[in-house]
Design an enzyme around this catalytic site. Structure first.
Site, PDB file in Angstrom:
ATOM      1  N   TYR A  78       0.824  -1.210   0.000  1.00 60.14           N
ATOM      2  CA  TYR A  78       0.000   0.000   0.000  1.00 60.14           C
ATOM      3  C   TYR A  78       0.859   1.261   0.000  1.00 60.14           C
ATOM      4  O   TYR A  78       0.426   2.312  -0.437  1.00 60.14           O
ATOM      5  CB  TYR A  78      -0.898   0.040   1.245  1.00 60.14           C
ATOM      6  CG  TYR A  78      -2.174  -0.743   1.118  1.00 60.14           C
ATOM      7  CD1 TYR A  78      -2.168  -2.036   0.603  1.00 60.14           C
ATOM      8  CD2 TYR A  78      -3.378  -0.200   1.528  1.00 60.14           C
ATOM      9  CE1 TYR A  78      -3.333  -2.751   0.507  1.00 60.14           C
ATOM     10  CE2 TYR A  78      -4.548  -0.914   1.428  1.00 60.14           C
ATOM     11  CZ  TYR A  78      -4.528  -2.186   0.921  1.00 60.14           C
ATOM     12  OH  TYR A  78      -5.692  -2.888   0.823  1.00 60.14           O
ATOM     13  N   LYS A 113       2.992 -15.348   2.929  1.00 62.00           N
ATOM     14  CA  LYS A 113       3.057 -16.156   1.708  1.00 62.00           C
ATOM     15  C   LYS A 113       4.529 -16.483   1.489  1.00 62.00           C
ATOM     16  O   LYS A 113       5.133 -16.170   0.455  1.00 62.00           O
ATOM     17  CB  LYS A 113       2.434 -15.373   0.540  1.00 62.00           C
ATOM     18  CG  LYS A 113       2.255 -16.173  -0.736  1.00 62.00           C
ATOM     19  CD  LYS A 113       1.150 -17.218  -0.679  1.00 62.00           C
ATOM     20  CE  LYS A 113       1.148 -18.056  -1.951  1.00 62.00           C
ATOM     21  NZ  LYS A 113       0.240 -19.224  -1.858  1.00 62.00           N
ATOM     22  N   ASP A 122      -3.429 -18.055   1.674  1.00 62.75           N
ATOM     23  CA  ASP A 122      -4.511 -18.775   0.984  1.00 62.75           C
ATOM     24  C   ASP A 122      -5.128 -19.821   1.899  1.00 62.75           C
ATOM     25  O   ASP A 122      -6.348 -19.956   1.990  1.00 62.75           O
ATOM     26  CB  ASP A 122      -4.013 -19.390  -0.345  1.00 62.75           C
ATOM     27  CG  ASP A 122      -2.695 -20.153  -0.222  1.00 62.75           C
ATOM     28  OD1 ASP A 122      -2.048 -20.064   0.853  1.00 62.75           O
ATOM     29  OD2 ASP A 122      -2.308 -20.837  -1.186  1.00 62.75           O
ATOM     30  N   ASP A 133      -6.125  -6.565   5.084  1.00 66.62           N
ATOM     31  CA  ASP A 133      -7.285  -5.927   4.471  1.00 66.62           C
ATOM     32  C   ASP A 133      -8.270  -6.982   3.994  1.00 66.62           C
ATOM     33  O   ASP A 133      -9.469  -6.928   4.276  1.00 66.62           O
ATOM     34  CB  ASP A 133      -6.806  -5.061   3.284  1.00 66.62           C
ATOM     35  CG  ASP A 133      -7.955  -4.348   2.593  1.00 66.62           C
ATOM     36  OD1 ASP A 133      -8.910  -3.951   3.288  1.00 66.62           O
ATOM     37  OD2 ASP A 133      -7.900  -4.196   1.357  1.00 66.62           O
TER      38      ASP A 133
HETATM   39  C1  IPM Z   1     -10.026  -0.699   4.814  1.00 62.73           C
HETATM   40  C2  IPM Z   1     -10.366  -0.197   3.441  1.00 62.73           C
HETATM   41  C3  IPM Z   1      -9.229   0.674   2.942  1.00 62.73           C
HETATM   42  C4  IPM Z   1      -7.992  -0.198   2.922  1.00 62.73           C
HETATM   43  C5  IPM Z   1      -9.459   1.323   1.581  1.00 62.73           C
HETATM   44  C6  IPM Z   1     -10.711   2.159   1.563  1.00 62.73           C
HETATM   45  C7  IPM Z   1      -8.272   2.122   1.121  1.00 62.73           C
HETATM   46  O1  IPM Z   1     -10.640  -1.260   2.585  1.00 62.73           O
HETATM   47  O2  IPM Z   1      -9.819   0.112   5.726  1.00 62.73           O
HETATM   48  O3  IPM Z   1      -9.978  -1.921   4.982  1.00 62.73           O
HETATM   49  O4  IPM Z   1      -7.803  -0.975   1.978  1.00 62.73           O
HETATM   50  O5  IPM Z   1      -7.202  -0.114   3.863  1.00 62.73           O
HETATM   51 MG    MG Z   2     -10.705  -3.145   3.559  1.00 63.51          MG
END
Ligand code: IPM
Ligand code: MG
Length: 356
Positions: free
Chosen positions: A143, A192, A224, A248
């Site tokens: 990210y 992973k 997975d 996430d």
């Molecule tokens: C979360 C959301 C966010 C993320 C998005 C909206 C950027 O899905 O807080 O889980 O991926 O962190």
């Molecule tokens: Mg999310």
């Protein structure tokens, strides 16, 4: 009397309506447990783009830094889909996590007794006390890695990078082990490592940190397999620690096991007192402004704020108990079952306040 300064980032879509209900509940808790709260509002996400051109104005960062805690609704919506990637509402969310150093994201997945039948998983598989704490690394990995576009063999291509440093892995591992010590003393580290080098470093580092926690049982699982094990036997998990992207994905899955994504709260912590609290669901633009959204995930996020940032664990427990009680007979449309009273977003907030 303790006074807490809370910055509200209501955001977009259903954000404002769910945050308003959570504020009502926090005020009620303050009255009952003898503390006071003062609020300030700041812009994040689409509403910030509309007002200032950017999803995370500097003023928002400053206000959050100057507060005891931050309560966030949700950001995003189709209106801003055509923004360039680095100016989308979601970039504001990642930006505030980075700016406040919120590297540890706690996403508990618990079954509220009365909601057991709302889970798509069979009763005997969930059991009576499924209680999983997902600890998601929140300011590193893919990210926050470098990304870009290029050409490969004359064809347009795109790339993102997953990178973790040892200190980043160590600090999130410590959060997980510390939490496990207060729970069932079991940590599952999800990676992973059969494919990714960053995962192999993750695993080595978690093993090294685990030596400081001899009482905690550590096991490792590929992501997975973990996705499969969560629906096969969710009770096997106590604390799960994992990277930003895996966390996430797995936390959405775990939320559904617990009945509804509309129920789950989260805490994003920096290691200091300041935390940011938000429901794990999104801004649900399709139902915004209709007073039918489920405010419970945000209300439960206030409970987490009281516990992790404000040192008011009694008030936190009282809110959680009130939610459980109210759910016995009242439901917003997303978790409605026959025989229950269907209530609006606002009525749900009022019911939790009354129960408190
Ligand atoms: C979360 C959301 C966010 C993320 C998005 C909206 C950027 O899905 O807080 O889980 O991926 O962190
Ligand atoms: Mg999310």
């Amino acid at each position: 009397m303790n006074n807490y300064k809370i910055t509200l980032l209501k955001g977009d879509g259903i954000g404002p309506e769910i945050v308003n209900q959570a504020v009502k509940v926090l005020d009620k808790a303050a009255e009952k447990f003898d503390f006071t709260v003062t609020y300030d509002e700041a812009l994040l996400g689409g509403c910030a783009i509309d007002a200032t051109g950017v999803p995370l104005p500097e003023e928002t960062v400053a206000k959050c830094k100057a507060s005891d805690s931050v309560l966030l609704g949700a950001v995003g919506g189709p209106k801003w889909d055509n923004q360039p990637g680095n100016n989308r509402p979601e970039a504001g969310l990642l930006g505030i996590r980075g700016a406040l150093g919120l590297f540890a994201n706690l996403r508990p997945s618990v079954i509220f007794g009365p909601l057991k039948s709302a889970s798509p998983i069979k009763d005997d598989i969930i059991g009576d006390n499924m209680d999983i704490m997902i600890v998601r690394e929140l300011t590193g990995g893919i990210y926050f890695g470098e990304r870009g576009r290029k050409e490969v063999g004359g064809q347009p291509a795109a790339w993102d990078t997953e990178q973790y440093t040892v200190p980043e892995i160590e600090r999130i591992a410590r959060v997980a082990f510390d939490l496990a010590m207060k729970r069932d003393k079991r940590v599952t580290s999800v990676d992973k490592a059969n494919v990714l080098e960053s995962s192999r470093l993750w695993r080595e580092t978690v093993i090294r940190v685990s030596r400081d926690y001899p009482e905690v049982t550590l096991n490792h699982m590929y992501v997975d397999n973990c996705a499969m094990q969560l629906v096969r036997n969710p009770k096997q998990f106590d604390v799960i620690v994992t990277s930003n992207i895996f966390g996430d994905i797995l936390s959405d899955e775990a939320s559904m096991i617990a009945g509804s994504i509309g129920m789950l709260a989260s805490a994003s912590l920096s290691g200091g007192k300041l935390g940011l609290y938000e429901p794990i669901h999104g801004s649900a633009p399709d139902i915004a402004g209709q007073n039918i959204a489920n405010p419970l995930a945000t209300i439960l996020s206030v409970a987490m704020m009281l516990r992790y940032s404000l040192g008011q664990s009694e008030a936190a427990e009282a809110i959680e108990a009130a939610v459980s009680e109210v759910l016995k007979t009242n439901r917003t449309p997303d978790i409605y079952e026959e025989g229950m009273t269907k209530v609006t977003c606002e009525e749900m907030g009022d019911l939790v306040c009354a129960q408190l």
